[in-house]
Design a protein around this motif. Structure first.
Motif, PDB file in Angstrom:
ATOM      1  N   ALA A 173       0.801  -1.216   0.000  1.00 38.73           N
ATOM      2  CA  ALA A 173       0.000   0.000   0.000  1.00 38.73           C
ATOM      3  C   ALA A 173       0.833   1.265   0.000  1.00 38.73           C
ATOM      4  N   SER A 174       2.038   1.202   0.558  1.00 40.40           N
ATOM      5  CA  SER A 174       2.858   2.403   0.694  1.00 40.40           C
ATOM      6  C   SER A 174       4.286   1.974   1.020  1.00 40.40           C
ATOM      7  N   ALA A 223      -1.599  -6.078   0.010  1.00 41.12           N
ATOM      8  CA  ALA A 223      -1.165  -5.339   1.198  1.00 41.12           C
ATOM      9  C   ALA A 223      -1.265  -6.179   2.462  1.00 41.12           C
TER      10      ALA A 223
END
Length: 403
Positions: free
Chosen positions: A199-200, A379
């Motif tokens: 996700a990041s 994720a």
């Protein structure tokens, strides 16, 4: 944590009393090299001499995607602005990809996220094997409302988006964080280690594992390119590290790069080179996580475009299981061979360890959290892998022995 898009496509007029800080290796962690560009600096995860030995445009693209690279500052600032020039990827026939994510940590806690629209566009046609580059303008990511007082601030760059760093401004002076007491963990792996579908940048599994274990990450996860390249081994040899891991296997099957006869000597050579620079550091060899399509079927891996108009690019195994008899590699063949190699070498290298990747993500995990494209974890699976790696690897019998 608040999640806000605070990016702008033009550099705002900053007050004259703000501080402009040059972006150098003193405030940047996780990068191996900084290249001066027409706009600013570009972080690389391979040094210039290694990049000169590479002829693969895909590796050239992924090594300058700054997975694990972050700005680390000590400051009283309550607002931070970072001018960047991203390079976005677009795939012909597929829906637009989301913009890369910048994670803000204050004293180790994730407090904000942002993205930058615009920038350069790299349009890739996977069917034709072509790519077209269209230049675009820089943008600004702005984080405001930071707590007053001295604090450590980290800005993690998008793990999957080339990011040239143009300028850094703050409303109070900044200093580099000189406390490097935490052990440095140097990791090499494939797109899963790079962070595909995380996700990041702080939620890739290596970043999560590093946070849980309290270590300083250098991530040499290169999407599609964990291929036992000698220049990668020499880069690891020459990079400061206290703890080292290498995750080997899936890309060798994806690319159908070598046969069993070449695989074992190549692994020995890769480990020998790392040991030249780190003779006693804990070194963990990790075999592939579960991947249904390649457990017993060789590569190459082929894209399945049948659902790409719906945004569902999937992959399939194009090899024949009967080809194992001629030395073609599958994930189970690689797991067995890696376990054998580590057993053999550990008799003379007590700091060499092995971890079966299925302990991180196995068949039961696939049943619960399937790989959306049959190759890359989502994720939730990144979090599971990161938590398990922190538990299984950073222990007294593996990577924890030097701490």
């Amino acid at each position: 944590m608040s999640t806000r898009n605070t990016a702008q496509n033009a550099t705002p007029g900053s007050p004259q009393n703000w501080t402009a800080t040059p972006i150098t290796t003193g405030i940047l962690r996780g990068a191996i090299d900084l290249e001066q560009t027409a706009h600013g600096v570009l972080p690389h995860r391979l040094p210039a001499w290694a990049r000169a030995q590479n002829t693969d445009p895909n590796l050239a693209m992924v090594e300058d995607q700054p997975s694990g690279v972050r700005l680390v500052l000590r400051t009283r600032a309550t607002t931070v602005e970072l001018d960047v020039l991203p390079t976005k990827r677009e795939y012909v026939g597929a829906p637009p990809r989301p913009d890369g994510v910048y994670d803000l940590l204050v004293d180790g806690r994730l407090t904000d996220r942002a993205s930058v629209a615009g920038g350069n566009i790299l349009t890739i046609d996977m069917t034709a094997g072509t790519a077209e580059h269209k230049p675009g303008p820089p943008g600004t990511v702005r984080f405001g409302g930071l707590p007053d007082g001295e604090k450590d601030v980290e800005i993690w760059l998008p793990h999957n988006e080339r990011t040239e760093l143009v300028a850094l401004r703050t409303d109070a002076p900044v200093d580099p964080v000189t406390d490097r007491a935490r052990p440095v963990w140097l990791h090499h792996g494939s797109s899963i280690s790079h962070g595909s579908d995380a996700a990041s940048p702080t939620t890739t599994w290596p970043a999560l594992a590093a946070s849980l274990a309290g270590v300083d990450l250098i991530n040499l996860g290169f999407g599609g390119n964990a291929l036992l390249d000698p220049f990668t081994a020499r880069t690891m040899r020459d990079t400061r590290a206290d703890l080292i891991s290498v995750k080997i296997g899936i890309n060798l099957v994806n690319t159908d790069l070598m046969r069993l006869r070449a695989f074992a000597p190549a692994v020995h050579g890769f480990l020998d080179t790392i040991r030249e620079g780190h003779p006693t550091a804990p070194l963990l060899v990790v075999s592939p996580t579960y991947c249904r399509i390649h457990e017993d079927t060789p590569g190459p891996t082929a894209p399945d475009f049948s659902r790409i108009s719906d945004g569902q690019l999937r992959f399939l195994a194009a090899g024949d299981p009967a080809e194992r008899a001629s030395g073609k590699l599958t994930l189970n063949v690689i797991r067995d061979e890696l376990a054998r190699i580590v057993r053999q070498r550990s008799a003379d290298d007590p700091n060499l360890h092995h971890l079966d990747g299925r302990e991180l993500y196995g068949e039961a995990d696939y049943a619960e959290l399937p790989l959306p494209d049959e190759l890359h974890p989502d994720a939730a699976s990144h979090r599971r892998i990161g938590e398990r790696f922190a538990d299984l690897a950073f222990t007294a019998t593996r990577l924890n022995t030097a701490r």
